[in-house]
Write a protein that holds these residues in place. Sequence first.
Motif, PDB file in Angstrom:
ATOM      1  N   VAL A   1      -4.388   8.006  -1.367  1.00 13.94           N
ATOM      2  CA  VAL A   1      -5.156   7.253  -0.396  1.00 13.94           C
ATOM      3  C   VAL A   1      -5.769   6.164  -1.179  1.00 13.94           C
ATOM      4  O   VAL A   1      -5.671   5.159  -0.709  1.00 13.94           O
ATOM      5  CB  VAL A   1      -5.801   8.312   0.474  1.00 13.94           C
ATOM      6  N   PHE A   2      -6.556   6.551  -2.368  1.00  7.13           N
ATOM      7  CA  PHE A   2      -7.453   5.605  -2.811  1.00  7.13           C
ATOM      8  C   PHE A   2      -6.598   4.393  -3.176  1.00  7.13           C
ATOM      9  O   PHE A   2      -6.974   3.244  -3.050  1.00  7.13           O
ATOM     10  CB  PHE A   2      -8.234   5.968  -3.977  1.00  7.13           C
ATOM     11  N   TYR A   3      -5.372   4.659  -3.951  1.00  7.48           N
ATOM     12  CA  TYR A   3      -4.363   3.702  -4.533  1.00  7.48           C
ATOM     13  C   TYR A   3      -3.902   2.782  -3.509  1.00  7.48           C
ATOM     14  O   TYR A   3      -3.593   1.731  -3.714  1.00  7.48           O
ATOM     15  CB  TYR A   3      -3.508   4.261  -5.563  1.00  7.48           C
ATOM     16  N   ALA A   4      -3.744   3.627  -2.271  1.00 11.13           N
ATOM     17  CA  ALA A   4      -2.957   2.839  -1.169  1.00 11.13           C
ATOM     18  C   ALA A   4      -4.103   1.576  -0.598  1.00 11.13           C
ATOM     19  O   ALA A   4      -3.841   0.670  -0.004  1.00 11.13           O
ATOM     20  CB  ALA A   4      -2.850   3.641  -0.040  1.00 11.13           C
ATOM     21  N   ALA A   5      -5.300   2.295  -0.567  1.00 14.90           N
ATOM     22  CA  ALA A   5      -6.241   1.347  -0.088  1.00 14.90           C
ATOM     23  C   ALA A   5      -6.635   0.145  -1.157  1.00 14.90           C
ATOM     24  O   ALA A   5      -6.893  -0.872  -0.523  1.00 14.90           O
ATOM     25  CB  ALA A   5      -7.702   2.337  -0.024  1.00 14.90           C
TER      26      ALA A   5
ATOM     27  N   ASP B   1      -5.781  -5.884  -1.219  1.00 19.37           N
ATOM     28  CA  ASP B   1      -5.071  -7.066  -2.035  1.00 19.37           C
ATOM     29  C   ASP B   1      -3.981  -7.972  -1.220  1.00 19.37           C
ATOM     30  O   ASP B   1      -3.625  -8.754  -1.376  1.00 19.37           O
ATOM     31  CB  ASP B   1      -4.573  -6.722  -3.247  1.00 19.37           C
ATOM     32  N   ASP B   2      -3.696  -6.992  -0.178  1.00 22.57           N
ATOM     33  CA  ASP B   2      -2.336  -7.435   0.594  1.00 22.57           C
ATOM     34  C   ASP B   2      -2.878  -8.573   1.792  1.00 22.57           C
ATOM     35  O   ASP B   2      -2.913  -8.198   2.913  1.00 22.57           O
ATOM     36  CB  ASP B   2      -1.414  -6.440   1.158  1.00 22.57           C
ATOM     37  N   HIS B   3      -3.397  -9.571   1.337  1.00 18.79           N
ATOM     38  CA  HIS B   3      -4.167 -10.419   2.261  1.00 18.79           C
ATOM     39  C   HIS B   3      -2.935 -11.108   3.404  1.00 18.79           C
ATOM     40  O   HIS B   3      -3.586 -11.038   4.492  1.00 18.79           O
ATOM     41  CB  HIS B   3      -4.497 -11.772   1.630  1.00 18.79           C
ATOM     42  N   ALA B   4      -1.850 -11.073   2.998  1.00 23.02           N
ATOM     43  CA  ALA B   4      -0.864 -11.605   3.815  1.00 23.02           C
ATOM     44  C   ALA B   4      -0.553 -10.293   5.206  1.00 23.02           C
ATOM     45  O   ALA B   4      -0.682 -10.850   6.192  1.00 23.02           O
ATOM     46  CB  ALA B   4       0.719 -11.827   3.135  1.00 23.02           C
TER      47      ALA B   4
ATOM     48  N   ALA C   1       0.673  -1.258  -0.052  1.00 28.34           N
ATOM     49  CA  ALA C   1       0.068   0.013  -0.125  1.00 28.34           C
ATOM     50  C   ALA C   1       0.955   1.410   0.004  1.00 28.34           C
ATOM     51  O   ALA C   1       0.306   2.264  -0.753  1.00 28.34           O
ATOM     52  CB  ALA C   1      -0.976   0.150   1.227  1.00 28.34           C
ATOM     53  N   ARG C   2       1.843   1.285   0.794  1.00 24.17           N
ATOM     54  CA  ARG C   2       2.724   2.507   0.822  1.00 24.17           C
ATOM     55  C   ARG C   2       3.373   2.684  -0.943  1.00 24.17           C
ATOM     56  O   ARG C   2       3.621   3.669  -0.978  1.00 24.17           O
ATOM     57  CB  ARG C   2       4.060   2.098   1.774  1.00 24.17           C
ATOM     58  N   ALA C   3       3.752   1.466  -1.464  1.00 29.90           N
ATOM     59  CA  ALA C   3       4.459   1.667  -2.588  1.00 29.90           C
ATOM     60  C   ALA C   3       3.323   2.282  -3.671  1.00 29.90           C
ATOM     61  O   ALA C   3       3.616   3.155  -4.340  1.00 29.90           O
ATOM     62  CB  ALA C   3       4.946   0.348  -3.212  1.00 29.90           C
ATOM     63  N   ALA C   4       2.225   2.047  -3.615  1.00 33.05           N
ATOM     64  CA  ALA C   4       1.044   2.466  -4.314  1.00 33.05           C
ATOM     65  C   ALA C   4       0.653   3.976  -4.007  1.00 33.05           C
ATOM     66  O   ALA C   4       0.728   4.716  -4.826  1.00 33.05           O
ATOM     67  CB  ALA C   4      -0.287   1.550  -4.137  1.00 33.05           C
ATOM     68  N   PHE C   5       0.689   4.042  -2.724  1.00 35.38           N
ATOM     69  CA  PHE C   5       0.489   5.517  -2.285  1.00 35.38           C
ATOM     70  C   PHE C   5       1.825   6.420  -3.137  1.00 35.38           C
ATOM     71  O   PHE C   5       1.559   7.536  -3.658  1.00 35.38           O
ATOM     72  CB  PHE C   5       0.706   5.633  -0.635  1.00 35.38           C
ATOM     73  N   GLU C   6       3.133   6.211  -2.867  1.00 36.74           N
ATOM     74  CA  GLU C   6       4.185   7.025  -3.469  1.00 36.74           C
ATOM     75  C   GLU C   6       4.029   6.877  -4.847  1.00 36.74           C
ATOM     76  O   GLU C   6       4.320   7.780  -5.473  1.00 36.74           O
ATOM     77  CB  GLU C   6       5.364   6.028  -2.896  1.00 36.74           C
ATOM     78  N   HIS C   7       3.497   5.844  -5.588  1.00 38.40           N
ATOM     79  CA  HIS C   7       3.549   5.869  -6.951  1.00 38.40           C
ATOM     80  C   HIS C   7       2.561   6.892  -7.344  1.00 38.40           C
ATOM     81  O   HIS C   7       2.820   7.884  -8.242  1.00 38.40           O
ATOM     82  CB  HIS C   7       3.369   4.331  -7.459  1.00 38.40           C
TER      83      HIS C   7
ATOM     84  N   LYS D   1      -8.033   0.959  10.657  1.00 35.72           N
ATOM     85  CA  LYS D   1      -7.788  -0.131  11.706  1.00 35.72           C
ATOM     86  C   LYS D   1      -6.913  -1.215  10.992  1.00 35.72           C
ATOM     87  O   LYS D   1      -5.783  -1.018  11.055  1.00 35.72           O
ATOM     88  CB  LYS D   1      -8.807  -0.753  12.224  1.00 35.72           C
ATOM     89  N   VAL D   2      -7.393  -2.286  10.551  1.00 34.26           N
ATOM     90  CA  VAL D   2      -6.687  -3.299   9.987  1.00 34.26           C
ATOM     91  C   VAL D   2      -5.601  -2.928   9.110  1.00 34.26           C
ATOM     92  O   VAL D   2      -4.647  -3.577   8.922  1.00 34.26           O
ATOM     93  CB  VAL D   2      -7.676  -4.763   9.762  1.00 34.26           C
ATOM     94  N   HIS D   3      -6.115  -2.120   8.173  1.00 35.76           N
ATOM     95  CA  HIS D   3      -5.288  -1.700   7.129  1.00 35.76           C
ATOM     96  C   HIS D   3      -4.258  -0.639   7.449  1.00 35.76           C
ATOM     97  O   HIS D   3      -3.481  -0.394   6.565  1.00 35.76           O
ATOM     98  CB  HIS D   3      -6.159  -0.929   5.823  1.00 35.76           C
TER      99      HIS D   3
END
Length: 377
Positions: free
Chosen positions: A267-271, A276-279, A50-56, A232-234
């Motif tokens: 924020v939307f792309y991080a979300a 998708d990051d089930h792990a 999510a951090r990578a998606a945010f930065e992108h 929370k979980v995210h």
Amino acid sequence: MQNIRLNPNLLNVPLYVAGKPIEEVQEEYGLSEVIKLASNENPLGLSPVARAAFEHALDDAHRYPAMGDRNLRRKLAALYNAQHNAEFTPDNFLTGNGISDVLRMIAQSFIFDGGEAIICSPTFPLYRILATQFGGKTVTVPHKHFHHDLPAMLDAITPDTRLLILCNPNNPTGTLISRDHVDEFMARVPPHVVIVFDESYYEIVEDPRYSNAAEYIKQGRDQVLLLRGFSKVHGMANLRLGYALGTRTMIEYLHHAQITFNTGDPVFYAAMAALDDHAHIEKVRALIATEKHFLYEGLSELDLTFIPTAANFILLVDLPRDSKFIYEQLLQHGVIVRVAAGFGLPDAIRVSIGTHEENEEFLRALKDVLHNSNGNG
Ligand SMILES: Cc1ncc(COP(=O)(O)O)c(C=O)c1O
């Protein structure tokens, strides 16, 4: 301000007291190590994906938000359709700057001309704040053994009731409303009342009897709104994103209260990446599940009473000493928790479940406060 006309609704608004920030406690008490277990945050933080998606997405930081909102709502529709065998579309979802902002849109949409909102006592303080801001009246129904008293909430409904908010699991008690109870309640609730299910802690809940609010929306019940978010979980509490699921008619109406560009595309792309990051989600869930029991054991050894939780926080009740005293002593030990007085529970403290090390530190500090400190408690 003498000559300026003020909004009387706002003058009646109780101010929200947030958990004390780490830096403030470091400064005030001259401490270098401080842990915060006060705001039900995710101790493992944001997913690296999510951090990578945010930065992108920051490449477009100079532009106004574009497709993030629509893309997230598409993704949510696909997710909910798979889960509920439904036919939701992006138009069944409304996004906001955190669930808090979605709650604001709901309050603004339904609380006017002195309308009433029914809530449990204790529950998340923002409900009352918002109802007051929009000139409404809050009707509080006392908890029953720390659970929502649904029959009493139904009895409290009047022709002026606009909203009935169910915090599930409830903050600060951590208790769950089961599917059976939701069904009984939904069979009896009159159609003029909008029922808001605030499921901020949804992904953390392990109990299989939990939550079926989406089913009512699938059936076309306009009066039902389901709120979930990313704080929370995210681990995205600082990025601000939450959403409502409702019927298309209801969501279209709520759009009138939405502020344009209420959160940014990063924020939307991080979300989307976080979903998708089930792990990462599993890692957070597993930590909370394990640490919950570690804390239960530690608290039992200290002879303390607590309410078993379905979320990532635990309410300690009937404390042997004044809760403010315990809170302040814990601050001196570098541990920030939350006194529950603001929730209407003067004898209680709420502690968020942290990492194993943080929980150990909390228990160590609490033991010291209860057994070694002198004070007025
Ligand atoms: C029950 C409940 N609803 C809403 C919120 C606010 O969520 P958000 O960060 O998405 O605004 C919280 C935060 O603690 C909460 O406990």
